[in-house]
Design an enzyme around this catalytic site. Structure first.
Site, PDB file in Angstrom:
ATOM      1  N   ARG A   1       0.606  -1.007   0.598  1.00  6.71           N
ATOM      2  CA  ARG A   1       0.052  -0.073   0.032  1.00  6.71           C
ATOM      3  C   ARG A   1       0.811   0.709  -0.152  1.00  6.71           C
ATOM      4  O   ARG A   1       0.320   2.461  -0.663  1.00  6.71           O
ATOM      5  CB  ARG A   1      -0.851  -0.145   0.992  1.00  6.71           C
TER       6      ARG A   1
ATOM      7  N   PRO B   1      -0.786   4.419   7.387  1.00  2.00           N
ATOM      8  CA  PRO B   1      -0.025   3.427   6.770  1.00  2.00           C
ATOM      9  C   PRO B   1      -1.782   2.027   6.787  1.00  2.00           C
ATOM     10  O   PRO B   1      -1.749   2.207   8.011  1.00  2.00           O
ATOM     11  CB  PRO B   1       0.740   2.183   7.274  1.00  2.00           C
ATOM     12  N   HIS B   2      -1.799   1.358   5.918  1.00  5.59           N
ATOM     13  CA  HIS B   2      -3.197   1.039   6.149  1.00  5.59           C
ATOM     14  C   HIS B   2      -3.351   0.194   5.220  1.00  5.59           C
ATOM     15  O   HIS B   2      -2.593   0.344   3.652  1.00  5.59           O
ATOM     16  CB  HIS B   2      -4.225   1.586   5.697  1.00  5.59           C
ATOM     17  N   ALA B   3      -3.886  -1.323   5.073  1.00  2.00           N
ATOM     18  CA  ALA B   3      -4.005  -2.093   4.864  1.00  2.00           C
ATOM     19  C   ALA B   3      -5.279  -3.146   4.372  1.00  2.00           C
ATOM     20  O   ALA B   3      -6.383  -3.256   5.442  1.00  2.00           O
ATOM     21  CB  ALA B   3      -2.590  -3.074   3.882  1.00  2.00           C
TER      22      ALA B   3
END
Length: 157
Positions: A53, A68-70
């Site tokens: 990501r 941060p993310h996914a």
């Protein structure tokens, strides 16, 4: 859904220093992984998803904060908070070093439904001096309580 729903004290860590962005993402992945649980997934899968990501574009907000993310095959969304006393360099819009990383994983196929939450997290977290304030609190319980109060203030406003 708010920060208290996503975050727990066992996924809040204050570190003196980490040598790089990679080490920070490895730490976040370790906090978010559930190896051995029924909805378990491996640390490496979380790490790879967060890095993938990030390669699409930086999740840095500025003010030393990264989100941060996914999406992964998980049954519910959850977050991990990493606070760094010694900053790390990342591609941030304001070129400031990073002290706060809040990673979020959401169920695969439901990422769009979490967009409002990501926006809310960005608004509430993107404040100058937040990382320093949280580091000064030091204890996960106090940090979570403080973050909860920030979200309550936003809702009341």
């Amino acid at each position: 859904m708010d920060i208290v729903t996503l975050l727990s004290t066992d996924r809040i860590v204050c570190e003196r220093e980490l040598s790089s962005k990679k080490r920070a993402f490895e730490k976040l992945a370790a906090l978010l992984s559930h190896e051995g649980h029924e909805d378990g997934f491996e640390n490496e899968a979380v790490f790879n998803a967060l890095i993938a990501r990030e390669k699409l574009g930086s999740t840095a907000l500025g003010n030393g904060i990264v989100l941060p993310h996914a999406s992964l095959r998980v049954s519910y969304a959850k977050a991990a908070l990493l606070l760094l006393d010694e900053s790390i360099d990342m591609d941030t819009p304001d070129k400031k070093p990073v002290h706060l990383l809040l990673a979020l994983i959401v169920p695969k196929g439901q990422a769009e439904s979490y967009q409002p939450l990501l926006s809310e997290l960005a608004i509430v977290l993107n404040r100058k001096g937040l990382a320093k304030s949280l580091l000064e609190l030091g204890e996960p319980e106090l940090i979570l309580s403080y973050l909860s109060s920030l979200f309550e203030q936003k809702i009341a406003a």
